[in-house]
Design a protein around this motif. Structure first.
Motif, PDB file in Angstrom:
ATOM      1  N   TRP A 164       0.814  -1.211   0.000  1.00 25.61           N
ATOM      2  CA  TRP A 164       0.000   0.000   0.000  1.00 25.61           C
ATOM      3  C   TRP A 164       0.852   1.267   0.000  1.00 25.61           C
ATOM      4  O   TRP A 164       0.379   2.331  -0.396  1.00 25.61           O
ATOM      5  N   THR A 165       2.102   1.161   0.409  1.00 27.50           N
ATOM      6  CA  THR A 165       2.993   2.315   0.301  1.00 27.50           C
ATOM      7  C   THR A 165       3.135   2.736  -1.152  1.00 27.50           C
ATOM      8  O   THR A 165       3.192   3.932  -1.469  1.00 27.50           O
ATOM      9  N   LEU A 166       3.168   1.752  -2.069  1.00 27.26           N
ATOM     10  CA  LEU A 166       3.275   2.043  -3.497  1.00 27.26           C
ATOM     11  C   LEU A 166       1.910   2.233  -4.150  1.00 27.26           C
ATOM     12  O   LEU A 166       1.762   3.027  -5.079  1.00 27.26           O
ATOM     13  N   ALA A 167       0.915   1.482  -3.656  1.00 29.50           N
ATOM     14  CA  ALA A 167      -0.400   1.519  -4.303  1.00 29.50           C
ATOM     15  C   ALA A 167      -1.238   2.716  -3.874  1.00 29.50           C
ATOM     16  O   ALA A 167      -2.146   3.132  -4.604  1.00 29.50           O
ATOM     17  N   SER A 168      -0.954   3.280  -2.717  1.00 27.07           N
ATOM     18  CA  SER A 168      -1.761   4.391  -2.217  1.00 27.07           C
ATOM     19  C   SER A 168      -1.811   5.587  -3.179  1.00 27.07           C
ATOM     20  O   SER A 168      -2.893   6.118  -3.434  1.00 27.07           O
ATOM     21  N   PRO A 169      -0.672   6.045  -3.744  1.00 22.53           N
ATOM     22  CA  PRO A 169      -0.756   7.160  -4.708  1.00 22.53           C
ATOM     23  C   PRO A 169      -1.587   6.820  -5.935  1.00 22.53           C
ATOM     24  O   PRO A 169      -2.287   7.689  -6.479  1.00 22.53           O
ATOM     25  N   LEU A 170      -1.530   5.555  -6.389  1.00 19.53           N
ATOM     26  CA  LEU A 170      -2.316   5.163  -7.564  1.00 19.53           C
ATOM     27  C   LEU A 170      -3.803   5.183  -7.245  1.00 19.53           C
ATOM     28  O   LEU A 170      -4.617   5.662  -8.054  1.00 19.53           O
ATOM     29  N   ALA A 218       6.343  16.001  -3.847  1.00 24.31           N
ATOM     30  CA  ALA A 218       7.263  15.249  -2.996  1.00 24.31           C
ATOM     31  C   ALA A 218       6.548  14.109  -2.275  1.00 24.31           C
ATOM     32  O   ALA A 218       7.049  12.977  -2.240  1.00 24.31           O
ATOM     33  N   PHE A 219       5.366  14.369  -1.737  1.00 24.21           N
ATOM     34  CA  PHE A 219       4.687  13.334  -0.967  1.00 24.21           C
ATOM     35  C   PHE A 219       4.010  12.305  -1.862  1.00 24.21           C
ATOM     36  O   PHE A 219       3.963  11.115  -1.511  1.00 24.21           O
ATOM     37  N   VAL A 220       3.467  12.727  -3.001  1.00 30.06           N
ATOM     38  CA  VAL A 220       2.905  11.747  -3.935  1.00 30.06           C
ATOM     39  C   VAL A 220       4.015  10.832  -4.448  1.00 30.06           C
ATOM     40  O   VAL A 220       3.806   9.629  -4.650  1.00 30.06           O
ATOM     41  N   GLY A 221       5.207  11.373  -4.642  1.00 30.62           N
ATOM     42  CA  GLY A 221       6.355  10.589  -5.080  1.00 30.62           C
ATOM     43  C   GLY A 221       7.045   9.841  -3.963  1.00 30.62           C
ATOM     44  O   GLY A 221       8.115   9.250  -4.179  1.00 30.62           O
ATOM     45  N   ARG A 222       6.466   9.852  -2.764  1.00 32.68           N
ATOM     46  CA  ARG A 222       6.990   9.119  -1.619  1.00 32.68           C
ATOM     47  C   ARG A 222       8.409   9.552  -1.233  1.00 32.68           C
ATOM     48  O   ARG A 222       9.198   8.750  -0.750  1.00 32.68           O
ATOM     49  N   LEU A 223       8.735  10.819  -1.494  1.00 29.68           N
ATOM     50  CA  LEU A 223      10.044  11.374  -1.143  1.00 29.68           C
ATOM     51  C   LEU A 223      11.186  10.569  -1.768  1.00 29.68           C
ATOM     52  O   LEU A 223      12.308  10.569  -1.253  1.00 29.68           O
ATOM     53  N   ALA A 278       5.886  14.660 -10.605  1.00 33.59           N
ATOM     54  CA  ALA A 278       6.072  15.987 -11.204  1.00 33.59           C
ATOM     55  C   ALA A 278       5.392  16.058 -12.574  1.00 33.59           C
ATOM     56  O   ALA A 278       4.798  17.079 -12.932  1.00 33.59           O
ATOM     57  N   ILE A 279       5.475  14.967 -13.323  1.00 36.84           N
ATOM     58  CA  ILE A 279       4.788  14.919 -14.623  1.00 36.84           C
ATOM     59  C   ILE A 279       3.280  15.018 -14.417  1.00 36.84           C
ATOM     60  O   ILE A 279       2.586  15.764 -15.129  1.00 36.84           O
ATOM     61  N   LEU A 280       2.771  14.282 -13.440  1.00 36.20           N
ATOM     62  CA  LEU A 280       1.333  14.327 -13.159  1.00 36.20           C
ATOM     63  C   LEU A 280       0.893  15.719 -12.748  1.00 36.20           C
ATOM     64  O   LEU A 280      -0.124  16.237 -13.246  1.00 36.20           O
ATOM     65  N   MET A 281       1.659  16.371 -11.873  1.00 32.71           N
ATOM     66  CA  MET A 281       1.279  17.694 -11.420  1.00 32.71           C
ATOM     67  C   MET A 281       1.351  18.716 -12.544  1.00 32.71           C
ATOM     68  O   MET A 281       0.522  19.638 -12.626  1.00 32.71           O
ATOM     69  N   SER A 282       2.320  18.567 -13.441  1.00 33.03           N
ATOM     70  CA  SER A 282       2.403  19.489 -14.579  1.00 33.03           C
ATOM     71  C   SER A 282       1.223  19.284 -15.525  1.00 33.03           C
ATOM     72  O   SER A 282       0.761  20.240 -16.169  1.00 33.03           O
ATOM     73  N   LEU A 327      -6.023  15.678  -4.985  1.00 35.60           N
ATOM     74  CA  LEU A 327      -5.001  14.636  -4.991  1.00 35.60           C
ATOM     75  C   LEU A 327      -4.319  14.526  -3.635  1.00 35.60           C
ATOM     76  O   LEU A 327      -4.086  13.418  -3.133  1.00 35.60           O
ATOM     77  N   LEU A 328      -4.016  15.663  -3.020  1.00 33.70           N
ATOM     78  CA  LEU A 328      -3.350  15.643  -1.721  1.00 33.70           C
ATOM     79  C   LEU A 328      -4.244  15.017  -0.653  1.00 33.70           C
ATOM     80  O   LEU A 328      -3.802  14.138   0.105  1.00 33.70           O
ATOM     81  N   PHE A 329      -5.505  15.425  -0.580  1.00 33.04           N
ATOM     82  CA  PHE A 329      -6.382  14.917   0.471  1.00 33.04           C
ATOM     83  C   PHE A 329      -6.738  13.449   0.257  1.00 33.04           C
ATOM     84  O   PHE A 329      -6.851  12.688   1.227  1.00 33.04           O
TER      85      PHE A 329
END
Length: 360
Positions: A14-20, A287-292, A301-305, A332-334
């Motif tokens: 879930w550390t990797l799947a949570s952003p998806l 930074a947080f979506v990319g898990r630092l 960064a690509i997604l945010m752009s 996205l953040l929330f």
């Protein structure tokens, strides 16, 4: 009924799947938002997720937005991993742009190409100096770096306004608050003729690789992370908390200043009151979506752009406010914060006590 049950240890999956999952939920919320506004959700999603990548020129524009976001996020990742909360990267971005712009304005007709690295180094120095103020106040007076860095954003923005409305205003600019256009020799070299994509994207990717080496292959990087995760253990191991503080903030400020230099000496070409683009705040989400992690932050960064470009397209083609970009960033953040609950907890379905008792 649904119940959250603590996991014995954090879930790596879930550390990797949570952003998806957060991205999927953000898209679904976006569809609902377009429908509520009376707009075609398909056209809305096309503006955000298809138009920015449908052609070579669109991809080139995507890199223009992604480069500063990635650079700033890389610096912030060092701070956050070190438990240093630098929230004022936007101010460091602006001061880097000012320093780089000041050097660019000194260029003349006979200036050589050597001025480009000097402009970039000036941007790095400007960002580091502004972050150094935060480090100094935290180090000497134990001032809260969150408040100090955030308030310095407004100081930097006001200083920029003073310059472009005052001593640096272009005398031939019809009284607009802007400097003269920088000489062509100071502009960041482009990668492809006819496109705005420049060497900044290469610099950002190299910076991501260097950060990976720094964090995971050097003793200094290890010390930074230990100090953030376990300050007592870091002190026991002999790692200096002062050095960690200064290292984190100077790296973060330097990255933000470099992003500012690339922005004004690249696509903008001058200083204006509109240099503050919100990149410093959006990069926190990156930074947080990319898990630092450097690799994760490249994709975030690509997604945010894409959100930035999609917001501009939604404004021009669908008649929606440009603030829709911030709405998508916030969603996205929330949703990410909500989905991160699954890292430490699992969802269980339990029968209500009354139902169990009645069945007996």
């Amino acid at each position: 009924m649904l119940k959250l049950e603590a996991r014995p240890q954090p879930s790596r999956i879930w550390t990797l799947a949570s952003p998806l999952l957060a991205l999927v939920i953000t898209v679904l919320l976006g569809i609902a938002l377009f429908a509520l506004l009376g707009k075609d959700p398909v056209r809305g999603l096309q503006a955000f997720f298809w138009e920015p990548v449908k052609s070579a020129n669109a991809l080139a524009e995507l890199t223009i937005k992604a480069t500063p976001l990635l650079l700033i996020a890389l610096g912030l990742a060092v701070c956050f991993r070190s438990n240093v909360w630098n929230i004022g990267a936007e101010g460091q971005f602006v001061m880097g742009a000012i320093a780089a712009g000041g050097v660019a304005l000194m260029a003349g007709k006979g200036t050589g190409g050597w001025i480009v690295p000097v402009v970039l180094l000036a941007g790095v120095a400007g960002g580091m100096a502004w972050a150094g103020v935060v480090a100094l106040l935290r180090d000497k007076f134990n001032a809260n770096e969150i408040l100090v860095s955030l308030m310095l954003v407004y100081v930097a923005t006001l200083f920029l306004g003073y310059l472009v409305y005052g001593p640096w205003k272009d005398p031939m600019g019809y009284n607009f608050p802007q400097t003269k256009m920088f000489e062509r020799v100071t502009q960041i070299p482009k990668l492809v003729q006819g496109m705005r994509m420049n060497i900044g994207v290469i610099i950002a990717l190299v910076a991501a690789a260097l950060l990976w080496v720094f964090l995971f292959r050097t003793k200094v990087g290890f010390a930074q992370q230990v100090g953030g995760l376990a300050p007592a253990a870091a002190r026991y191991a002999g790692f200096s908390s002062r050095r960690a503080l200064w290292t984190a903030l100077l790296i973060s400020g330097g990255c933000a200043g470099l992003a500012g230099a690339l922005e004004v000496a690249g696509p903008v070409g001058q200083l204006t009151p509109y240099v503050p683009m919100g990149y410093g705040f959006a990069a926190i989400i990156v930074a947080f979506v990319g898990r630092l992690h450097p690799v994760g932050m490249v994709f975030s960064a690509i997604l945010m752009s894409m959100f930035y470009i999609g917001g501009e397209l939604a404004q021009s083609r669908l008649g929606l406010p440009k603030s829709l970009t911030g709405v998508f960033q916030g969603m996205l953040l929330f949703t990410l914060l909500a989905c991160d609950t699954l890292i430490a907890y699992r969802v269980r379905w339990t029968r209500p006590a009354a139902a169990v008792k009645g069945g007996l």
